[in-house]
Design an enzyme around this catalytic site. Structure first.
Site, PDB file in Angstrom:
ATOM      1  N   ARG A 165       0.864  -1.170   0.000  1.00  0.00           N
ATOM      2  CA  ARG A 165       0.000   0.000   0.000  1.00  0.00           C
ATOM      3  C   ARG A 165       0.904   1.224   0.000  1.00  0.00           C
ATOM      4  O   ARG A 165       1.974   1.200   0.631  1.00  0.00           O
ATOM      5  CB  ARG A 165      -0.879   0.050   1.267  1.00  0.00           C
ATOM      6  CG  ARG A 165      -2.012  -0.950   1.281  1.00  0.00           C
ATOM      7  CD  ARG A 165      -3.130  -0.560   0.320  1.00  0.00           C
ATOM      8  NE  ARG A 165      -4.262  -1.456   0.382  1.00  0.00           N
ATOM      9  CZ  ARG A 165      -4.417  -2.556  -0.361  1.00  0.00           C
ATOM     10  NH1 ARG A 165      -3.476  -2.907  -1.227  1.00  0.00           N
ATOM     11  NH2 ARG A 165      -5.495  -3.298  -0.258  1.00  0.00           N
ATOM     12  N   GLU A 223      -4.245   7.614  -4.675  1.00  0.00           N
ATOM     13  CA  GLU A 223      -4.587   6.834  -5.878  1.00  0.00           C
ATOM     14  C   GLU A 223      -5.934   7.270  -6.432  1.00  0.00           C
ATOM     15  O   GLU A 223      -6.858   7.453  -5.635  1.00  0.00           O
ATOM     16  CB  GLU A 223      -4.608   5.343  -5.548  1.00  0.00           C
ATOM     17  CG  GLU A 223      -3.225   4.833  -5.177  1.00  0.00           C
ATOM     18  CD  GLU A 223      -3.170   3.331  -4.904  1.00  0.00           C
ATOM     19  OE1 GLU A 223      -4.189   2.645  -5.081  1.00  0.00           O
ATOM     20  OE2 GLU A 223      -2.103   2.855  -4.516  1.00  0.00           O
ATOM     21  N   HIS A 238      -1.665   0.475  -9.595  1.00  0.00           N
ATOM     22  CA  HIS A 238      -2.206  -0.457  -8.581  1.00  0.00           C
ATOM     23  C   HIS A 238      -2.934  -1.624  -9.271  1.00  0.00           C
ATOM     24  O   HIS A 238      -4.160  -1.733  -9.201  1.00  0.00           O
ATOM     25  CB  HIS A 238      -3.155   0.269  -7.608  1.00  0.00           C
ATOM     26  CG  HIS A 238      -3.387  -0.540  -6.348  1.00  0.00           C
ATOM     27  ND1 HIS A 238      -3.744   0.013  -5.145  1.00  0.00           N
ATOM     28  CD2 HIS A 238      -3.303  -1.863  -6.113  1.00  0.00           C
ATOM     29  CE1 HIS A 238      -3.883  -0.941  -4.230  1.00  0.00           C
ATOM     30  NE2 HIS A 238      -3.624  -2.097  -4.803  1.00  0.00           N
TER      31      HIS A 238
END
Ligand code: GLV
Length: 323
Positions: free
Chosen positions: A238, A267, A286
């Site tokens: 993360r 993000e 991601h």
């Protein structure tokens, strides 16, 4: 009467059909994250929520959702759960482990290889018509085989990365984890190391730990300073496990050689982020678990966890802290 469910992301048709047999569901059928205000409205009368790890399940949301019994994440990470608040309200939480382990490990190896051999940078070099003469050492990369890999976070995905490193690339593998994993050490031939030692010795440092209050910004200026100047840093956990400002500075000042990132503090990543300007950073959106098969399996697993929990059974992927 069927139970009521809200689905906070698009899911494949087959998963919708499965859910429809057991629940009345409404769905946010979009690739945009569901807006918080809409989520707060939608949870008012639902028994179950099929969520993503960007949907915060906190006290405020739980207050708005008096009937809620289960939040099933379509993700292995569950840093979006306020575990204390869920426990207090007896709301159970599930995730989707196992189905994505190999897929994420594949991407991590892709990141290791693309940064070491500068694959993305050199792809641009060729496509931009810059390959006009014999290549020289300014384009050389680093070997991956027979080097040392340091893995921070030895969960299931960490193990799959270690397996690839040992068997495929003859690497020495060091790992750091909250608890030692003697069986994994023996079966894979990897070595436990304290964090600072790992940072000092590894040619590639892979961060693969869940985001918790203890792991937040666990890689910052001090840790980056311990790494070799030739080291490459990979983050597929993360974004908030790393101090992104410190990482940017380390890359700009060449304190480490390069980085490959799948996750970011914000993000989608800020389009103005100075990271985008650096040639020694490989950036992915991601996408660690994003193959068609694995994303399908995750959605189906999430739906099954939800249906089982709503029918009063213990779902197989109840998160550890809520057992
Ligand atoms: C992806 O980041 C996941 O948690 O599944």
């Amino acid at each position: 009467m069927k139970t009521k469910v809200f689905v906070a992301k698009s899911i494949p048709l087959e998963v919708k059909e499965y859910l429809g047999q057991y629940c009345d569901y409404r769905i946010w059928d979009s690739e945009e994250a569901v807006p918080r205000e809409l989520l707060m409205e939608e949870v008012r009368d639902i028994d179950g929520l099929l969520a993503t790890s960007s949907d915060k399940i906190d006290e405020e949301l739980l207050r708005k959702a008096p009937r809620l019994k289960v939040v099933s994440n379509i993700a292995v990470g569950y840093n979006n759960f306020n575990l204390e608040a869920m426990k207090a309200r007896k709301v159970i939480g599930t995730n989707t482990p196992f189905v994505l382990d190999e897929t994420v490990a594949d991407l991590v190896f892709g990141l290791i290889l693309s940064s070491a051999r500068r694959i993305c940078e050199l792809d641009r070099y060729v496509k931009e018509g810059k390959w006009l003469k014999r290549i020289d050492e300014s384009l050389f990369g680093l070997d991956v085989h027979h080097t040392t890999l340091g893995i921070i976070g030895m969960g299931r995905i960490g193990e799959k990365i270690a397996q690839r490193a040992k068997l495929g690339f003859s690497m020495d593998v060091l790992y750091y984890n909250r608890t030692r994993k003697s069986e994994v050490e023996n079966s894979l031939g990897i070595e436990y190391s304290e964090m600072d030692e790992l940072l000092k010795k590894a040619d590639f440092v892979v961060l693969m730990t869940p985001l918790t209050p203890q792991t937040k910004k666990m890689i910052g200026e001090r840790e980056l300073n311990l790494m070799k100047r030739t080291a490459i840093f990979i983050n597929a956990s993360r974004g908030e496990t790393v101090d992104e400002g410190a990482l940017l500075q380390a890359l700009q000042e060449k304190k480490i050689l390069a980085a490959a990132l799948d996750v970011y503090e914000q993000e989608p990543v800020d389009t103005q982020s100075p990271l985008l300007q650096l040639s020694n950073v490989v950036m992915m959106p991601h996408i660690g678990s994003a193959t068609a098969k694995t994303r399908f399996d995750m959605a189906m697993r999430g739906a099954r966890n939800l249906v089982l929990a709503l029918s009063g059974e213990v779902p197989p992927n109840l998160v550890e802290e809520l057992k």
